[in-house]
Design a protein around this motif. Structure first.
Motif, PDB file in Angstrom:
ATOM      1  N   ILE A 103      21.797  -2.576  23.449  1.00 52.19           N
ATOM      2  CA  ILE A 103      20.957  -1.480  23.928  1.00 52.19           C
ATOM      3  C   ILE A 103      21.902  -0.426  24.503  1.00 52.19           C
ATOM      4  N   ALA A 104      21.821   0.804  23.990  1.00 50.13           N
ATOM      5  CA  ALA A 104      22.833   1.794  24.341  1.00 50.13           C
ATOM      6  C   ALA A 104      22.278   3.215  24.321  1.00 50.13           C
ATOM      7  N   THR A 105      23.005   4.085  25.006  1.00 54.37           N
ATOM      8  CA  THR A 105      22.721   5.516  25.019  1.00 54.37           C
ATOM      9  C   THR A 105      24.036   6.275  25.026  1.00 54.37           C
ATOM     10  N   SER A 106      24.028   7.484  24.477  1.00 57.65           N
ATOM     11  CA  SER A 106      25.229   8.317  24.527  1.00 57.65           C
ATOM     12  C   SER A 106      25.366   9.026  25.873  1.00 57.65           C
ATOM     13  N   ALA A 107      24.302   9.009  26.675  1.00 55.91           N
ATOM     14  CA  ALA A 107      24.328   9.639  28.001  1.00 55.91           C
ATOM     15  C   ALA A 107      24.996   8.709  29.009  1.00 55.91           C
ATOM     16  N   LYS A 108      25.707   9.287  29.963  1.00 55.10           N
ATOM     17  CA  LYS A 108      26.382   8.481  30.974  1.00 55.10           C
ATOM     18  C   LYS A 108      25.659   8.487  32.309  1.00 55.10           C
ATOM     19  N   LYS A 109      24.622   9.338  32.428  1.00 50.99           N
ATOM     20  CA  LYS A 109      23.837   9.322  33.659  1.00 50.99           C
ATOM     21  C   LYS A 109      22.416   9.773  33.347  1.00 50.99           C
ATOM     22  N   ASP A 110      21.486   9.362  34.200  1.00 45.56           N
ATOM     23  CA  ASP A 110      20.097   9.755  34.026  1.00 45.56           C
ATOM     24  C   ASP A 110      19.916  11.229  34.366  1.00 45.56           C
ATOM     25  N   THR A 111      19.074  11.873  33.589  1.00 40.93           N
ATOM     26  CA  THR A 111      18.791  13.290  33.834  1.00 40.93           C
ATOM     27  C   THR A 111      17.353  13.506  34.279  1.00 40.93           C
ATOM     28  N   GLY A 112      16.612  12.428  34.465  1.00 45.55           N
ATOM     29  CA  GLY A 112      15.222  12.515  34.893  1.00 45.55           C
ATOM     30  C   GLY A 112      14.606  11.147  34.902  1.00 45.55           C
ATOM     31  N   PRO A 113      13.322  11.040  35.181  1.00 48.11           N
ATOM     32  CA  PRO A 113      12.645   9.741  35.166  1.00 48.11           C
ATOM     33  C   PRO A 113      12.778   9.106  33.784  1.00 48.11           C
ATOM     34  N   PHE A 114      13.129   7.836  33.756  1.00 51.37           N
ATOM     35  CA  PHE A 114      13.307   7.175  32.472  1.00 51.37           C
ATOM     36  C   PHE A 114      12.013   6.527  32.000  1.00 51.37           C
ATOM     37  N   THR A 115      11.917   6.391  30.696  1.00 51.98           N
ATOM     38  CA  THR A 115      10.812   5.658  30.072  1.00 51.98           C
ATOM     39  C   THR A 115      11.416   4.476  29.319  1.00 51.98           C
ATOM     40  N   ARG A 116      10.583   3.695  28.674  1.00 47.12           N
ATOM     41  CA  ARG A 116      11.072   2.590  27.849  1.00 47.12           C
ATOM     42  C   ARG A 116      11.042   2.960  26.364  1.00 47.12           C
ATOM     43  N   GLU A 117      11.044   4.262  26.091  1.00 51.61           N
ATOM     44  CA  GLU A 117      10.997   4.723  24.710  1.00 51.61           C
ATOM     45  C   GLU A 117      12.288   4.399  23.976  1.00 51.61           C
ATOM     46  N   ILE A 118      12.145   3.857  22.774  1.00 54.40           N
ATOM     47  CA  ILE A 118      13.287   3.569  21.916  1.00 54.40           C
ATOM     48  C   ILE A 118      13.386   4.668  20.866  1.00 54.40           C
ATOM     49  N   GLN A 119      14.510   5.367  20.854  1.00 55.35           N
ATOM     50  CA  GLN A 119      14.688   6.480  19.924  1.00 55.35           C
ATOM     51  C   GLN A 119      14.988   5.989  18.515  1.00 55.35           C
TER      52      GLN A 119
END
Length: 210
Positions: A103-119
């Motif tokens: 499970i991964a993201t290219s972002a290194k920090k949150d920019t707002g409230p997170f969801t459980r959406e899978i892109q």
């Protein structure tokens, strides 16, 4: 015989498990992938690395932590704790049925409230010869989206619910945090419009109505 590109859409990934009811309950609690992921009963022998990683790409670190947390709570074990790296943030878990999930993201920090959406739901196949397997799939009608020589290939399977990528087997195992050795059944299959065949590394494709 080649197939046309829109027939290469992957409808779902099928995992072969010993206890389908338990596996279905785990995946619903852990990730909620719906029809993109299916399970069926199998007692096929397998050992070690099965040669693939199931990857969930999300928007930000909070979503990574949420999905890893729900997977662990449902019974997964952690192979690589979530952490920052030069490419982003992510971690790896192993489901109770043995499948490996990143499970991964290219972002290194949150920019707002997170969801459980899978892109994106991506199946990364660890293959013996990336160039040869790439040619095989191109001959089957898949379009190459990204390619980095003999290192990595990503196919353009839009508007598929599942994406497909190729990586060297040892590199894939290293990314998952496991030894590259393994034998027996992959315990995984694809369903979609490409018809029924087996690729050079033994991964099985089935017709959509199989």
């Amino acid at each position: 015989m080649n197939i046309i590109a829109d027939q290469s859409v992957i409808d779902a990934v099928v995992l072969e498990v010993e206890d389908p009811a338990a596996a279905a309950a785990f995946y619903e609690a852990a990730f909620g992938l719906g029809d993109r992921l299916r399970v069926r009963e199998s007692a096929a022998a397998t050992s070690g690395f099965r040669g693939y990683i199931l990857s969930l790409v999300v928007a930000q670190p909070g979503t990574v932590d949420s999905l890893i947390g729900s997977a662990v709570e449902a019974g997964a074990s952690v192979l690589a704790p979530a952490k920052k790296s030069f490419w982003g943030y992510g971690g790896v878990v192993q489901a109770p049925d043995g499948a490996i999930w990143k499970i991964a993201t290219s972002a290194k920090k949150d920019t707002g409230p997170f969801t459980r959406e899978i892109q994106d739901f991506v199946v990364l196949l660890g293959v013996e010869n990336v160039k040869a397997t790439k040619r095989f799939y191109v001959d089957k009608g898949l379009r190459v989206g990204k390619s980095f020589g003999s290192k990595y290939v990503e196919f353009d399977t839009a508007p598929s619910a599942v994406k497909l990528a190729l990586y060297g087997r040892r590199a894939a195992a290293k990314d998952a945090g496991v030894a590259a050795e393994g034998s027996g059944s992959h315990r995984m299959a694809f369903t979609g419009g490409a018809g029924a065949f087996t690729d050079p590394d033994g991964f099985v494709w089935e017709a959509a109505d199989a």
